[in-house]
Design a protein around this motif. Structure first.
Motif, short mmCIF file in Angstrom:
data_model
loop_
_atom_site.label_atom_id
_atom_site.label_comp_id
_atom_site.label_asym_id
_atom_site.label_seq_id
_atom_site.Cartn_x
_atom_site.Cartn_y
_atom_site.Cartn_z
N MET A 1 0.74 -1.34 -0.19
CA MET A 1 -0.08 -0.01 0.04
C MET A 1 0.88 1.42 0.07
N PRO A 2 0.88 2.21 -0.97
CA PRO A 2 1.47 3.42 -1.25
C PRO A 2 1.21 4.43 0.34
N LEU A 3 2.17 5.10 0.61
CA LEU A 3 1.86 6.02 1.49
C LEU A 3 1.17 6.83 1.19
N GLN A 4 0.31 7.61 2.09
CA GLN A 4 -0.79 8.68 1.91
C GLN A 4 0.02 10.07 2.20
N MET A 5 0.63 10.49 1.08
CA MET A 5 1.52 11.90 1.18
C MET A 5 0.81 12.99 0.02
N LYS A 6 0.66 14.19 0.67
CA LYS A 6 0.15 15.12 -0.04
C LYS A 6 1.22 16.25 -0.40
N LEU A 7 1.43 16.67 -1.71
CA LEU A 7 2.30 17.53 -1.81
C LEU A 7 1.96 19.07 -1.27
N VAL A 8 2.73 19.71 -0.42
CA VAL A 8 2.17 20.91 0.14
C VAL A 8 3.20 22.27 -0.30
N ALA A 9 4.29 21.89 -0.76
CA ALA A 9 5.18 23.02 -0.91
C ALA A 9 6.39 22.53 -2.00
N VAL A 10 6.69 23.47 -2.70
CA VAL A 10 7.72 23.41 -3.87
C VAL A 10 8.39 24.54 -3.57
N THR A 11 9.91 24.46 -3.44
CA THR A 11 10.56 25.75 -3.24
C THR A 11 11.83 25.84 -4.37
N LEU A 12 12.04 26.76 -4.79
CA LEU A 12 12.77 27.28 -6.01
C LEU A 12 14.03 27.81 -5.34
N ASP A 13 15.26 27.59 -5.77
CA ASP A 13 16.46 28.29 -5.31
C ASP A 13 16.69 29.74 -6.34
N CYS A 14 17.12 30.54 -5.90
CA CYS A 14 17.15 31.96 -6.95
C CYS A 14 17.90 32.83 -6.23
N PRO A 15 18.48 34.00 -6.75
CA PRO A 15 19.34 35.05 -6.19
C PRO A 15 18.27 36.03 -5.58
N ASP A 16 17.19 36.21 -6.02
CA ASP A 16 16.18 37.31 -5.35
C ASP A 16 14.83 36.89 -4.90
N PRO A 17 14.67 36.10 -4.15
CA PRO A 17 13.29 35.67 -3.79
C PRO A 17 12.12 36.40 -3.78
N LEU A 18 12.39 37.67 -3.37
CA LEU A 18 11.24 38.71 -3.38
C LEU A 18 10.83 39.15 -4.99
N ALA A 19 11.92 39.06 -6.10
CA ALA A 19 11.66 39.36 -7.23
C ALA A 19 10.97 38.14 -8.08
N LEU A 20 11.57 36.92 -7.83
CA LEU A 20 10.93 35.64 -8.33
C LEU A 20 9.36 35.52 -7.73
N ALA A 21 9.14 35.78 -6.56
CA ALA A 21 7.98 35.84 -5.81
C ALA A 21 7.08 36.64 -6.84
N ALA A 22 7.46 37.93 -7.03
CA ALA A 22 6.52 38.92 -7.66
C ALA A 22 6.28 38.60 -9.22
N PHE A 23 7.34 37.87 -9.79
CA PHE A 23 7.21 37.18 -11.11
C PHE A 23 5.82 36.12 -11.10
N TYR A 24 5.99 35.30 -10.29
CA TYR A 24 4.89 34.16 -10.35
C TYR A 24 3.81 34.54 -9.92
N GLN A 25 3.83 35.61 -8.89
CA GLN A 25 2.54 36.25 -8.34
C GLN A 25 1.73 36.88 -9.44
N GLN A 26 2.44 37.71 -10.11
CA GLN A 26 1.87 38.53 -11.37
C GLN A 26 1.25 37.43 -12.48
N ALA A 27 2.05 36.32 -12.73
CA ALA A 27 1.60 35.45 -13.39
C ALA A 27 0.39 34.59 -13.01
N THR A 28 0.27 34.33 -11.81
CA THR A 28 -0.55 33.37 -11.15
C THR A 28 -1.79 33.84 -10.64
N GLY A 29 -1.76 34.86 -9.85
CA GLY A 29 -2.48 35.72 -9.10
C GLY A 29 -2.48 35.25 -7.70
N LEU A 30 -1.73 34.26 -7.26
CA LEU A 30 -1.52 33.67 -5.98
C LEU A 30 -0.88 34.90 -5.02
#
Length: 123
Positions: A1-30
């Motif tokens: 029986m497989p484990l009951q796992m739920k994906l809750v987070a994905v983290t990307l390495d980057c040089p500027d977290p706020l800038a990359l968050a802003a890019f994806y925020q604008q793209a996704t509306g999150l």
């Protein structure tokens, strides 16, 4: 029986977290996580999925499609509407478009502001 796992987070390495968050925020509306800062930023996604962006000193962007610097991760997004319109909007927002496009008219491979490749598709 497989484990009951739920994906809750994905983290990307980057040089500027706020800038990359802003890019994806604008793209996704999150929504930007309220405790985001210059070292770690995040977006609160649907169904509890969190997308994180962490500062990495001496970050090297992926060199996709070659693997001199591996892509490390590949994110795919389903978009609403015409593929070419979404592509144009993302390019205006600062996305890059590699010359190599392996999916023809079915999808586009773009790169975010930190160089991570991602796909957009209507499927």
């Amino acid at each position: 029986m497989p484990l009951q796992m739920k994906l809750v987070a994905v983290t990307l390495d980057c040089p500027d977290p706020l800038a990359l968050a802003a890019f994806y925020q604008q793209a996704t509306g999150l929504e930007l996580h309220p405790k985001s800062d210059a070292d770690f930023a995040g977006l609160n996604g649907e169904y509890g999925l969190f997308i994180g962006f962490q500062r990495v000193d001496d970050y090297r962007a992926p060199s996709w499609p070659d693997q001199i610097v591996p892509q490390q991760l590949h994110i795919c997004f389903k978009i609403e509407g015409a593929l070419h319109e979404a592509e144009a909007r993302l390019l205006e927002m600062g996305a890059g478009k590699p010359d190599h496009q392996p999916h023809g008219d079915k999808a586009r491979v773009l790169t975010d502001s930190a160089g991570h490749p991602f796909c957009i598709s209507t499927r």
